[in-house]
Design a protein around this motif. Structure first.
Motif, PDB file in Angstrom:
ATOM      1  N   UNK A 285      -0.426   0.894 -10.802  1.00 42.16           N
ATOM      2  CA  UNK A 285       0.241  -0.361  -9.776  1.00 42.16           C
ATOM      3  C   UNK A 285       0.011  -0.208  -8.267  1.00 42.16           C
ATOM      4  N   UNK A 286       0.289   0.582  -7.404  1.00 48.29           N
ATOM      5  CA  UNK A 286       0.153   0.816  -6.774  1.00 48.29           C
ATOM      6  C   UNK A 286      -1.664   0.940  -6.088  1.00 48.29           C
ATOM      7  N   UNK A 287      -2.421   1.677  -6.555  1.00 45.84           N
ATOM      8  CA  UNK A 287      -3.744   2.195  -6.413  1.00 45.84           C
ATOM      9  C   UNK A 287      -4.047   0.272  -5.989  1.00 45.84           C
ATOM     10  N   UNK A 288      -4.145  -0.446  -7.280  1.00 47.20           N
ATOM     11  CA  UNK A 288      -4.497  -1.858  -7.614  1.00 47.20           C
ATOM     12  C   UNK A 288      -4.319  -3.136  -5.930  1.00 47.20           C
ATOM     13  N   UNK A 289      -2.596  -3.043  -6.606  1.00 47.30           N
ATOM     14  CA  UNK A 289      -2.128  -3.278  -4.936  1.00 47.30           C
ATOM     15  C   UNK A 289      -3.040  -2.933  -3.541  1.00 47.30           C
ATOM     16  N   UNK A 290      -3.360  -1.311  -3.215  1.00 46.05           N
ATOM     17  CA  UNK A 290      -3.699  -0.982  -2.057  1.00 46.05           C
ATOM     18  C   UNK A 290      -4.944  -1.679  -2.439  1.00 46.05           C
ATOM     19  N   UNK A 291      -6.114  -1.139  -3.428  1.00 45.49           N
ATOM     20  CA  UNK A 291      -7.261  -2.167  -2.845  1.00 45.49           C
ATOM     21  C   UNK A 291      -7.650  -3.490  -3.156  1.00 45.49           C
ATOM     22  N   UNK A 292      -6.185  -4.081  -3.381  1.00 46.66           N
ATOM     23  CA  UNK A 292      -6.311  -5.688  -3.077  1.00 46.66           C
ATOM     24  C   UNK A 292      -6.059  -5.995  -1.658  1.00 46.66           C
ATOM     25  N   UNK A 293      -5.557  -5.479  -1.025  1.00 49.05           N
ATOM     26  CA  UNK A 293      -4.957  -6.083   0.172  1.00 49.05           C
ATOM     27  C   UNK A 293      -6.562  -5.232   1.126  1.00 49.05           C
ATOM     28  N   UNK A 294      -6.820  -4.108   0.339  1.00 46.04           N
ATOM     29  CA  UNK A 294      -7.422  -3.740   2.025  1.00 46.04           C
ATOM     30  C   UNK A 294      -8.488  -4.668   1.433  1.00 46.04           C
ATOM     31  N   UNK A 295      -9.130  -5.723   0.670  1.00 43.67           N
ATOM     32  CA  UNK A 295     -10.106  -6.098   0.750  1.00 43.67           C
ATOM     33  C   UNK A 295      -9.705  -7.948   1.129  1.00 43.67           C
ATOM     34  N   UNK A 296      -8.390  -7.954   1.196  1.00 41.47           N
ATOM     35  CA  UNK A 296      -8.263  -9.140   1.658  1.00 41.47           C
ATOM     36  C   UNK A 296      -8.406  -9.038   3.570  1.00 41.47           C
ATOM     37  N   UNK A 297      -7.444  -7.530   3.921  1.00 42.44           N
ATOM     38  CA  UNK A 297      -8.070  -7.512   5.352  1.00 42.44           C
ATOM     39  C   UNK A 297      -9.731  -7.705   5.369  1.00 42.44           C
ATOM     40  N   UNK A 298     -10.261  -6.759   4.977  1.00 35.64           N
ATOM     41  CA  UNK A 298     -11.487  -7.084   5.245  1.00 35.64           C
ATOM     42  C   UNK A 298     -12.215  -8.511   5.329  1.00 35.64           C
TER      43      UNK A 298
ATOM     44  N   UNK B 140      -7.759   7.283 -11.936  1.00 38.31           N
ATOM     45  CA  UNK B 140      -7.962   7.199 -10.464  1.00 38.31           C
ATOM     46  C   UNK B 140      -9.567   6.142  -9.826  1.00 38.31           C
ATOM     47  N   UNK B 141      -9.948   5.743 -11.056  1.00 35.14           N
ATOM     48  CA  UNK B 141     -10.947   5.153 -10.671  1.00 35.14           C
ATOM     49  C   UNK B 141     -10.648   3.992  -9.441  1.00 35.14           C
ATOM     50  N   UNK B 142     -10.053   3.418  -9.782  1.00 35.44           N
ATOM     51  CA  UNK B 142      -9.179   2.039  -9.494  1.00 35.44           C
ATOM     52  C   UNK B 142      -8.723   2.473  -7.312  1.00 35.44           C
ATOM     53  N   UNK B 143      -7.910   3.781  -7.459  1.00 32.90           N
ATOM     54  CA  UNK B 143      -8.503   4.154  -5.672  1.00 32.90           C
ATOM     55  C   UNK B 143      -9.678   4.837  -5.457  1.00 32.90           C
ATOM     56  N   UNK B 144      -9.951   5.260  -6.342  1.00 34.43           N
ATOM     57  CA  UNK B 144     -10.980   5.640  -5.530  1.00 34.43           C
ATOM     58  C   UNK B 144     -12.067   4.723  -4.724  1.00 34.43           C
ATOM     59  N   UNK B 145     -12.435   3.595  -5.840  1.00 38.74           N
ATOM     60  CA  UNK B 145     -13.387   2.591  -5.245  1.00 38.74           C
ATOM     61  C   UNK B 145     -12.806   2.224  -3.881  1.00 38.74           C
ATOM     62  N   UNK B 146     -10.978   1.569  -3.678  1.00 36.74           N
ATOM     63  CA  UNK B 146     -10.629   1.403  -2.879  1.00 36.74           C
ATOM     64  C   UNK B 146     -10.587   2.305  -1.531  1.00 36.74           C
ATOM     65  N   UNK B 147     -10.709   3.981  -1.863  1.00 32.18           N
ATOM     66  CA  UNK B 147      -9.904   4.216  -0.213  1.00 32.18           C
ATOM     67  C   UNK B 147     -11.861   4.640   0.045  1.00 32.18           C
ATOM     68  N   UNK B 148     -12.917   4.667  -1.028  1.00 32.06           N
ATOM     69  CA  UNK B 148     -14.426   4.676  -0.327  1.00 32.06           C
ATOM     70  C   UNK B 148     -14.621   3.082   0.410  1.00 32.06           C
ATOM     71  N   UNK B 149     -14.169   1.962   0.065  1.00 25.89           N
ATOM     72  CA  UNK B 149     -14.642   1.036   0.876  1.00 25.89           C
ATOM     73  C   UNK B 149     -13.442   1.145   2.207  1.00 25.89           C
ATOM     74  N   UNK B 150     -11.876   1.015   2.072  1.00 28.28           N
ATOM     75  CA  UNK B 150     -11.303   1.272   2.668  1.00 28.28           C
ATOM     76  C   UNK B 150     -12.072   2.071   3.914  1.00 28.28           C
ATOM     77  N   UNK B 151     -12.818   3.094   3.952  1.00 29.49           N
ATOM     78  CA  UNK B 151     -13.914   4.663   4.184  1.00 29.49           C
ATOM     79  C   UNK B 151     -14.982   3.336   5.544  1.00 29.49           C
TER      80      UNK B 151
END
Length: 930
Positions: free
Chosen positions: A800-813, A761-772
């Motif tokens: 897989x979906x967690x890391x992809x979510x993080x990468x897309x979220x960073x791209x959108x940022x 859950x580490x990757x999605x934890x940072x991904x969701x915090x970053x999106x927040x």
């Protein structure tokens, strides 16, 4: 059950021109690779058997597999299938179940899978015909095996011909599962009476010359019913063959049984006694045996009149020259005329000369009231059979014992024990007919246990718990605990697992484990309950460790044995919830292997569902789709309603992720309906997760929130807490995407804390915090969170979906901060990950983001497999890995001919000419998506 070969009879076959024409047309279709099934339906004695025997002579170019079902062997597991496979020599290595007597504990889907393989192998030599007579007497395991296998024939040269009576016992309807086989084009053939011309031909073949008036009267009086007609013709004498006017009456009563009794009364006394003995024996029996039972010295002489009257069949070319009453109706009519005292006398003699179950059947029938000694012997035999897994036979013998019990208390105890055998032996459908008898029994702890199981089958958990608690309280007063107390405690283990009460689980599981009266099934239930108690109170990691200890489960799953399989399944599930996804896949795969090899439907369904869910997280979506589909199939055909909800949830995940909206919605609808029908309340998590993933794939964040509300309404214990690694990230994503940022903060904090225990859950934890942070306009904080997540070491357990979510979220940022080139780098990474699993909606969203950058997505090789159907994709992927047709067929539960059919379509669509080309294409695709 042995199909007759040579029948001593002078009766010929007449008529049935239309039926034969339809059968010939179906055989032609089957020869052309379009499998066919014909269900011949008719009243007893109408001529179904004669039609089958006559038509079978036209199937000389078919490999013929024949079987005849017998009412006396309806409780013998796989009796019908054993007959079918006995017609051919099965390769012991390829079809191990068919190399020895079929194990009674084998599951119908497992036997059906090997039957499909055998049918595929036999077709190498030409078309195959399966001919089964009297299907209404098929044992339930064989019927379900056919119900599993026949719908999976696709392009096979197979012709299935079945005969049955209208209105079959136990609610079993053969036509219902034939309708499940769209490729079989099932045909129902309703047999009626013979035509007038057929009656005339029968009269001529019987050596009687009758005038047209008499033929008309016979046809009208009998309705053309063949058995009625033959009975009439047998009784017509030369003196009555030429009636001179309408006053002449026919020597046939209104009811066939009366006709048979009158017919018998005209025979010599020795023949009558022989017929009575045959009616009592009720199976093909050696002529010598029949003579001894009847008390007739000249058995052959007494048999001749019975053969001439059409009341008996004889097989003189077989060893012991067996003989049998020709038809069930005749047998019933003869048995009715035997005086009760004579019946008991004949049954006692028959018991002395019979073997197996027939001995006990005769002894019970011969009993003149209560016989406690006999009841005790039957109960002892039932216990031995139950220990061998022969649950249905054990319950039958217990019910026989109840019928000769000396007291009401003993009778009720045996009825209740028979029901308990079926319930605890995973045969609830067979226990259902005993419900009324159980409910009329006097109150007792055992009755409470059995009635509680009925309540559980209806989803009445509170009532079940009340009854089980009362049973445990009443029975634990004696020391050591009575066996019924163990049953009550193990039943409570099940209810507390479903409602997630860890503290109660500790109590009841320890009671079972500390009892000297525990049986193997109760002990297994208690061990698993002990593991669940840790899951609900201390978390999945400790649950996995504790289950290893209490079940003596080796660390290495490859060293586990069949006895470890259920514990291995749940340890794998616990590791999945602990985030050890690859460990979970390994353990669940081994458990699934045990389930397939040793036939445990519950184990198979659960292993497939959990394995598919974990494979979905890891990005092995093709494997997940196959395992989920197998789970749904097995749960349905093995009638495991407790597994329907979870298997449909698992099957919905990949369909949602790939944008297969109708397919996903259908699974979610089934998931929700079965949860509403079966419960328990805690299992609402399955339809909630399925609906949330569906809404996520559509980027519908309010929809995700609505889907997850039932989980949020559960008590903060049990399954809600255990499943947090699966639903909590979805909940945080839904809150942030819906703009409810303040509500998301404590949820994000909970995920961060949980990630310390569940590393994936580490990757999605940072991904969701970053999106927040991004949504709150804190762009620097958002980028820091994203980069921290990307800097985490890549683990084999990454979702897989967690890391992809993080990468897309960073791209959108980065698009928002005017860094299009850098944004395209991360968006292409995300797009590539989504493309590996063909997550079309997510790929399309990445491509829309890339368009905002003004830069194209990186070039990619097209996924040619996308043009294939779901089943073709499964076949292409497995063949691409080097699997043989037989291996693919076994994995997908289809025939090898069906695999060949799909391969021909795959080659045509992809313009390939060989398996080697398909393997190269599959490797290229794997490299591209990897």
């Amino acid at each position: 059950m042995t199909a007759p070969t040579t029948v001593h009879s002078s009766r010929g076959f007449v008529g049935r021109t239309e039926a034969l024409t339809r059968l010939r047309r179906c055989a032609g279709e089957a020869r052309g690779g379009r499998p066919q099934a014909v269900l011949i339906v008719g009243e007893p004695g109408i001529g179904k058997t004669a039609l089958l025997q006559r038509y079978a002579t036209e199937l000389s170019d078919f490999t013929l597999l024949r079987a005849v079902c017998d009412e006396t062997e309806a409780d013998v597991p796989y009796g019908l299938i054993s007959q079918i496979v006995a017609s051919v020599a099965a390769d012991a290595k390829a079809f191990p179940l068919f190399s020895t007597p079929l194990p009674t504990m084998a599951a119908p889907y497992q036997v059906g899978g090997q039957l499909l393989g055998l049918l595929g192998r036999l077709q190498d030599s030409g078309p195959v015909a399966i001919v089964v007579d009297d299907l209404q007497w098929a044992d339930s395991e064989s019927a379900r095996t056919l119900g599993f296998a026949l719908p999976r024939l696709w392009a096979d040269q197979v012709f299935v011909i079945l005969s049955t009576r209208p209105g079959t016992p136990g609610g079993y309807d053969p036509d219902s599962w034939l309708r499940l086989a769209p490729t079989l084009e099932p045909t129902s053939l309703l047999l009626g009476g013979l035509e007038r011309s057929d009656v005339a031909q029968l009269a001529q073949e019987s050596g009687k010359t009758l005038n047209p008036i008499l033929i008309d009267r016979i046809h009208q009086h009998t309705g053309g019913h063949p058995l009625y007609v033959r009975t009439v013709l047998a009784d017509i004498s030369p003196a009555t063959s030429y009636p001179v006017g309408p006053a002449n009456t026919l020597p046939v009563p209104q009811v066939l049984s009366d006709a048979v009794q009158q017919q018998l009364a005209r025979l010599p006394e020795a023949s009558q006694r022989m017929a009575e003995a045959l009616a009592v024996l009720d199976v093909r029996s050696p002529l010598v045996t029949v003579g001894v039972v009847s008390g007739v010295d000249d058995a052959l002489g007494a048999l001749e009149p019975l053969l001439s009257a059409g009341l008996a069949q004889w097989w003189p070319s077989e060893v012991n020259t067996p003989v049998q009453i020709h038809h069930d109706l005749q047998r019933a009519a003869i048995y009715e005329r035997i005086a009760p005292k004579r019946q008991r006398e004949l049954h006692r003699k028959a018991a002395e000369l019979s073997n197996g179950d027939d001995v006990w059947r005769h002894l019970v029938t011969a009993a003149e009231g209560a016989d406690e000694r006999l009841a005790t012997e039957l109960e002892k035999r039932a216990g031995e059979e139950a220990a061998r897994g022969e649950i249905q036979r054990a319950s039958t013998h217990l019910l026989w014992a109840s019928g000769v019990s000396a007291t009401d208390a003993e009778r009720e105890r045996r009825v209740l024990t028979a029901a308990a055998f079926l319930q605890w032996g995973q045969a609830p459908a067979r226990a259902e007919p005993l419900r009324s008898a159980v409910e009329t029994c006097s109150p007792s702890p055992l009755r409470d246990c059995v009635v509680a199981r009925y309540a559980l089958s209806r989803g009445q958990f509170a009532e079940a718990e009340r009854l089980l608690t009362a049973a445990l309280k009443a029975s634990e007063k004696s020391q050591p605990l009575e066996h019924v107390a163990v049953l009550a405690a193990s039943g409570l283990c099940a209810t507390h697992i479903w409602d997630g009460r860890g503290d109660e689980l500790f109590k009841v599981s320890r009671r079972v484990l500390n009892s000297e009266r525990r049986d193997a099934l109760s002990e297994l239930q208690a061990r698993l309950a002990h593991g669940f108690a840790y899951l609900f109170t201390r978390g999945p990691r400790e649950a996995a460790e504790q289950l290893s200890r209490v079940a003596d489960l080796p660390r290495d799953p490859e060293r586990a044995t069949t006895a470890h399989a259920p514990s291995l399944l749940w340890r794998g599930a616990f590791w999945a919830l602990a985030g050890e996804l690859n460990v979970a896949v390994r353990e669940l795969s081994v458990a699934l292997g045990f389930a397939r090899a040793h036939a445990s439907p519950m184990l198979d369904c659960k292993a497939n569902a959990y394995l598919a869910s974990v494979q979905y997280l890891l990005g092995s979506w093709d494997d997940a789709a196959i395992n989920a589909a197998n789970g749904v199939t097995i749960a349905f055909f093995e009638e495991r309603p407790w597994s329907y909800c979870q298997t449909h949830m698992a099957a919905s995940l990949v369909a949602s992720g790939r944008g297969e909206w109708q397919r996903a919605a259908a699974h979610i609808r089934q998931c929700r309906q079965w949860w509403e029908a079966m419960g328990p309340e805690q299992y609402v998590a399955w339809p909630a997760l399925a609906a949330a993933v569906f809404a996520q794939a559509q980027e519908d964040h309010p929809g995700m929130l609505r889907a997850l509300q039932p989980v949020l309404g559960l008590p903060e214990r049990g399954w809600r807490m255990a499943l947090r690694p699966w639903w909590l990230p979805l909940y945080a994503e839904a809150l942030i995407g819906s703009g409810r940022l303040a509500e998301a903060e404590p949820v994000l904090q909970e995920i961060r804390e949980l990630a310390r225990e569940v590393a994936c859950l580490g990757v999605i934890s940072f991904g969701l915090c970053g999106w927040h942070a991004h949504q709150r306009g804190q762009l620097d904080a958002a980028r820091d969170a994203y980069e921290a997540g990307l800097n985490l070491p890549v683990r084999g357990d990454d979702v897989l979906m967690h890391r992809a979510f993080l990468e897309r979220s960073l791209g959108r940022l980065l698009i928002a901060t005017d860094s299009p080139e850098e944004a395209s780098l991360y968006l292409n990474h995300a797009r590539s990950r989504y493309a590996t699993v063909r997550a079309r909606p997510f790929v399309e969203r990445c491509e829309a983001d890339l368009a905002l950058c003004g830069l194209p997505s990186t070039s990619r090789t097209p996924d040619y497999f996308a043009t294939l159907t779901h089943r073709e994709q499964d076949v292409a992927r497995l063949v691409g890995q080097g699997w043989t047709n037989q291996e693919v067929a076994s994995e997908l539960y289809v025939s090898s001919k069906t695999v060949e059919y799909h391969l021909s379509n795959i080659f045509a669509k992809l313009q390939l000419t060989s398996r080697r080309q398909l393997m190269r294409l599959a490797q290229q695709r794997s490299d591209m998506v990897g």
